[in-house]
Design a protein around this motif. Structure first.
Motif, PDB file in Angstrom:
ATOM      1  N   PRO A 177       2.167  26.524   6.992  1.00  0.00           N
ATOM      2  CA  PRO A 177       1.871  26.576   5.554  1.00  0.00           C
ATOM      3  C   PRO A 177       2.682  27.665   4.865  1.00  0.00           C
ATOM      4  N   GLY A 178       3.040  27.385   3.626  1.00  0.00           N
ATOM      5  CA  GLY A 178       3.799  28.361   2.855  1.00  0.00           C
ATOM      6  C   GLY A 178       3.917  27.928   1.413  1.00  0.00           C
ATOM      7  N   GLY A 179       3.930  28.900   0.509  1.00  0.00           N
ATOM      8  CA  GLY A 179       4.016  28.591  -0.911  1.00  0.00           C
ATOM      9  C   GLY A 179       2.793  27.814  -1.369  1.00  0.00           C
ATOM     10  N   GLU A 180       3.016  26.690  -2.046  1.00  0.00           N
ATOM     11  CA  GLU A 180       1.905  25.872  -2.516  1.00  0.00           C
ATOM     12  C   GLU A 180       1.375  24.935  -1.428  1.00  0.00           C
ATOM     13  N   ARG A 181       2.035  24.898  -0.282  1.00  0.00           N
ATOM     14  CA  ARG A 181       1.602  24.010   0.791  1.00  0.00           C
ATOM     15  C   ARG A 181       0.637  24.744   1.716  1.00  0.00           C
ATOM     16  N   ALA A 182      -0.642  24.348   1.659  1.00  0.00           N
ATOM     17  CA  ALA A 182      -1.673  24.963   2.498  1.00  0.00           C
ATOM     18  C   ALA A 182      -1.784  24.278   3.850  1.00  0.00           C
ATOM     19  N   GLY A 183      -1.283  23.038   3.941  1.00  0.00           N
ATOM     20  CA  GLY A 183      -1.392  22.272   5.170  1.00  0.00           C
ATOM     21  C   GLY A 183      -0.201  22.461   6.085  1.00  0.00           C
ATOM     22  N   ASP A 184      -0.377  22.031   7.335  1.00  0.00           N
ATOM     23  CA  ASP A 184       0.694  22.078   8.331  1.00  0.00           C
ATOM     24  C   ASP A 184       1.523  20.806   8.245  1.00  0.00           C
ATOM     25  N   THR A 188       0.850  -1.196   0.000  1.00  0.00           N
ATOM     26  CA  THR A 188       0.000   0.000   0.000  1.00  0.00           C
ATOM     27  C   THR A 188       0.880   1.239   0.000  1.00  0.00           C
ATOM     28  N   PRO A 189       1.169   1.788  -1.168  1.00  0.00           N
ATOM     29  CA  PRO A 189       1.923   3.047  -1.197  1.00  0.00           C
ATOM     30  C   PRO A 189       1.039   4.194  -0.715  1.00  0.00           C
ATOM     31  N   LEU A 190       1.652   5.315  -0.413  1.00  0.00           N
ATOM     32  CA  LEU A 190       0.878   6.499  -0.044  1.00  0.00           C
ATOM     33  C   LEU A 190       0.320   7.117  -1.320  1.00  0.00           C
ATOM     34  N   ASP A 191      -0.936   6.842  -1.596  1.00  0.00           N
ATOM     35  CA  ASP A 191      -1.575   7.370  -2.794  1.00  0.00           C
ATOM     36  C   ASP A 191      -2.990   7.793  -2.452  1.00  0.00           C
ATOM     37  N   GLU A 192      -3.802   8.043  -3.481  1.00  0.00           N
ATOM     38  CA  GLU A 192      -5.146   8.577  -3.251  1.00  0.00           C
ATOM     39  C   GLU A 192      -6.021   7.636  -2.427  1.00  0.00           C
ATOM     40  N   GLU A 224       4.571  13.167  -4.889  1.00  0.00           N
ATOM     41  CA  GLU A 224       3.604  14.023  -5.580  1.00  0.00           C
ATOM     42  C   GLU A 224       2.235  13.927  -4.920  1.00  0.00           C
ATOM     43  N   ALA A 225       1.844  12.720  -4.489  1.00  0.00           N
ATOM     44  CA  ALA A 225       0.560  12.555  -3.819  1.00  0.00           C
ATOM     45  C   ALA A 225       0.525  13.323  -2.500  1.00  0.00           C
ATOM     46  N   LEU A 226       1.639  13.319  -1.777  1.00  0.00           N
ATOM     47  CA  LEU A 226       1.701  14.069  -0.525  1.00  0.00           C
ATOM     48  C   LEU A 226       1.681  15.572  -0.774  1.00  0.00           C
ATOM     49  N   ARG A 227       2.321  16.017  -1.843  1.00  0.00           N
ATOM     50  CA  ARG A 227       2.254  17.448  -2.184  1.00  0.00           C
ATOM     51  C   ARG A 227       0.817  17.849  -2.472  1.00  0.00           C
ATOM     52  N   ALA A 228       0.099  17.020  -3.217  1.00  0.00           N
ATOM     53  CA  ALA A 228      -1.300  17.314  -3.524  1.00  0.00           C
ATOM     54  C   ALA A 228      -2.141  17.304  -2.257  1.00  0.00           C
ATOM     55  N   PHE A 229      -1.860  16.376  -1.368  1.00  0.00           N
ATOM     56  CA  PHE A 229      -2.571  16.311  -0.085  1.00  0.00           C
ATOM     57  C   PHE A 229      -2.354  17.598   0.700  1.00  0.00           C
ATOM     58  N   LEU A 230      -1.107  18.047   0.785  1.00  0.00           N
ATOM     59  CA  LEU A 230      -0.797  19.248   1.564  1.00  0.00           C
ATOM     60  C   LEU A 230      -1.231  20.533   0.871  1.00  0.00           C
ATOM     61  N   ALA A 231      -1.596  20.455  -0.403  1.00  0.00           N
ATOM     62  CA  ALA A 231      -2.133  21.631  -1.090  1.00  0.00           C
ATOM     63  C   ALA A 231      -3.581  21.891  -0.709  1.00  0.00           C
ATOM     64  N   ARG A 232      -4.228  20.902  -0.086  1.00  0.00           N
ATOM     65  CA  ARG A 232      -5.599  21.086   0.383  1.00  0.00           C
ATOM     66  C   ARG A 232      -5.605  21.909   1.667  1.00  0.00           C
ATOM     67  N   GLU A 233      -6.590  22.766   1.798  1.00  0.00           N
ATOM     68  CA  GLU A 233      -6.732  23.562   3.018  1.00  0.00           C
ATOM     69  C   GLU A 233      -7.034  22.659   4.212  1.00  0.00           C
ATOM     70  N   ASP A 234      -6.492  23.028   5.362  1.00  0.00           N
ATOM     71  CA  ASP A 234      -6.809  22.399   6.641  1.00  0.00           C
ATOM     72  C   ASP A 234      -6.343  20.947   6.728  1.00  0.00           C
ATOM     73  N   LEU A 276      -5.071   8.837   0.942  1.00  0.00           N
ATOM     74  CA  LEU A 276      -5.112  10.276   1.212  1.00  0.00           C
ATOM     75  C   LEU A 276      -6.445  10.937   0.939  1.00  0.00           C
ATOM     76  N   ASP A 277      -7.247  10.370   0.046  1.00  0.00           N
ATOM     77  CA  ASP A 277      -8.470  11.083  -0.354  1.00  0.00           C
ATOM     78  C   ASP A 277      -9.448  11.273   0.790  1.00  0.00           C
ATOM     79  N   ASP A 278      -9.504  10.333   1.744  1.00  0.00           N
ATOM     80  CA  ASP A 278     -10.443  10.497   2.864  1.00  0.00           C
ATOM     81  C   ASP A 278      -9.687  10.764   4.162  1.00  0.00           C
ATOM     82  N   THR A 279      -8.531  11.423   4.037  1.00  0.00           N
ATOM     83  CA  THR A 279      -7.696  11.748   5.198  1.00  0.00           C
ATOM     84  C   THR A 279      -7.484  13.255   5.272  1.00  0.00           C
ATOM     85  N   ASP A 280      -7.621  13.797   6.484  1.00  0.00           N
ATOM     86  CA  ASP A 280      -7.315  15.206   6.737  1.00  0.00           C
ATOM     87  C   ASP A 280      -6.043  15.371   7.564  1.00  0.00           C
TER      88      ASP A 280
END
Length: 337
Positions: free
Chosen positions: A301-308, A117-121, A150-160, A124-128
């Motif tokens: 958060p900073g730049g394209e990273r909206a998450g902590d 199970t790699p870290l992918d959607e 890349e999947a983690l970058r997309a995850f951290l681009a989500r708010e909150d 991540l899709d149902d994880t905050d």
């Protein structure tokens, strides 16, 4: 916490959780290959987990109940000690479920049955809030793939969202046997060998996400009367999200990593908490003049990273090493602030 329990399941696909306002969905990802860890040769001294037999001998009589000692009920090899981790994460999972209203799944990079199970959607899709426990021994070569970064970058681009990385200790990195022996005598845990290097996977993740931190050593915290861990040294003015609200200490563990910040930019990583070291036991880190090690770090958060992005060792979330109201306050803050 509620005493209501449901039957335990295994080998079942995760059922995605629907988003609910005010209730974050929390997931745990363990970066090990269970077969690689369980299959390590117990005749090899270094870079492996203890067998359950070794745990029983070192902790005697704590695990002499048949629940743990009967080989027909509980595995006595390395696999048995791995299962102790799962037992010990349950109180954290139960607590977080009560706080958030969502169950907390535990994913393994490669599980007991060999499912990868790699870290992918799917994760991540149902994880905050994602916890990544870096418990893979380096010798098992668990490397993060570019798609996971890349999947983690997309995850951290989500708010909150927030990502909590927990690379474990790195004991015995030196080639000098005398230095390894000093480290071993410092932490004092007979179950940790002279060399036990963890977290290739999380180091890859940190490198890929631009996290200028490296896990180093395995340092023994200072204690107070009754072997209670000494209070944290905190920097409250940097703690703008109150991660440490109501928190004075974590739990005691004999060998904790120092999260070494490898950048001179003070705005990139905030060291929010340091742990005083047991100075009665020599260690190369203390001989260099250090009296505390970095315990909790935060990248706002900073730049394209909206998450902590935070760093905290996985032992903080394990009941194997005790806990109190201060620790539970920390758990609550991470999943609800």
């Amino acid at each position: 916490m509620s005493e209501v329990r449901t039957a335990r399941t295994y080998n079942q696909r995760h059922i995605p959780r629907e988003y609910t306002p005010g209730g974050r969905r929390v997931s745990i990802y363990v970066s090990w290959s269970y077969p690689a860890e369980a299959g390590r040769n117990p005749a090899e001294l270094d870079n492996r987990f203890s067998t359950m037999t070794e745990v029983r001998r070192a902790a005697w009589p704590a695990y002499e109940d048949p629940q743990w000692s009967d080989p027909y009920r509980f595995q006595q090899g390395v696999a048995g000690s791995l299962e102790l981790f799962f037992w010990a994460w349950v109180p954290f999972q139960d607590f977080v479920e009560e706080v958030t209203g969502h169950p907390v799944p535990v994913y393994q990079r490669i599980d007991q049955a060999g499912f990868f199970t790699p870290l992918d959607e799917r994760v991540l899709d149902d994880t905050d809030v994602l916890f990544v426990f870096g418990l893979d021994h380096a010798v098992t070569e668990q490397e993060a793939q570019p798609g996971e970064i890349e999947a983690l970058r997309a995850f951290l681009a989500r708010e909150d969202t927030r990502l909590v990385l927990g690379p474990h200790h790195d004991v015995g990195a030196s080639d000098d046997p005398s230095v390894r022996e000093m480290e071993y005598r410092h932490h004092g845990d007979p179950l940790v060998p002279r060399q036990q290097r963890f977290a290739t996977y999380v180091r890859d993740v940190m490198r890929g996400l631009g996290v200028p931190v490296m896990n180093r050593y395995g340092l023994r915290p200072a204690t107070r009367v009754g072997n209670q861990i000494a209070p944290l040294s905190t920097v409250r003015d940097l703690d703008r999200k109150d991660w440490l609200d109501g928190v004075t200490n974590f739990n005691f563990h004999m060998h904790l990593p120092h999260y070494d910040v490898t950048t001179d930019d003070p705005d990139t990583v905030h060291v929010l908490a340091r742990q005083p070291i047991d100075m009665s036991r020599p260690h190369p880190f203390t001989e260099a003049g250090n009296t505390e090690f970095n315990m909790l770090l935060w990248m706002p958060p900073g730049g394209e990273r909206a998450g902590d992005l935070l760093l905290a060792d996985s032992t903080i979330f394990s009941s194997l090493f005790g806990g109190d109201e201060s620790l539970r306050n920390f758990w609550r803050n991470l999943v609800s602030k």
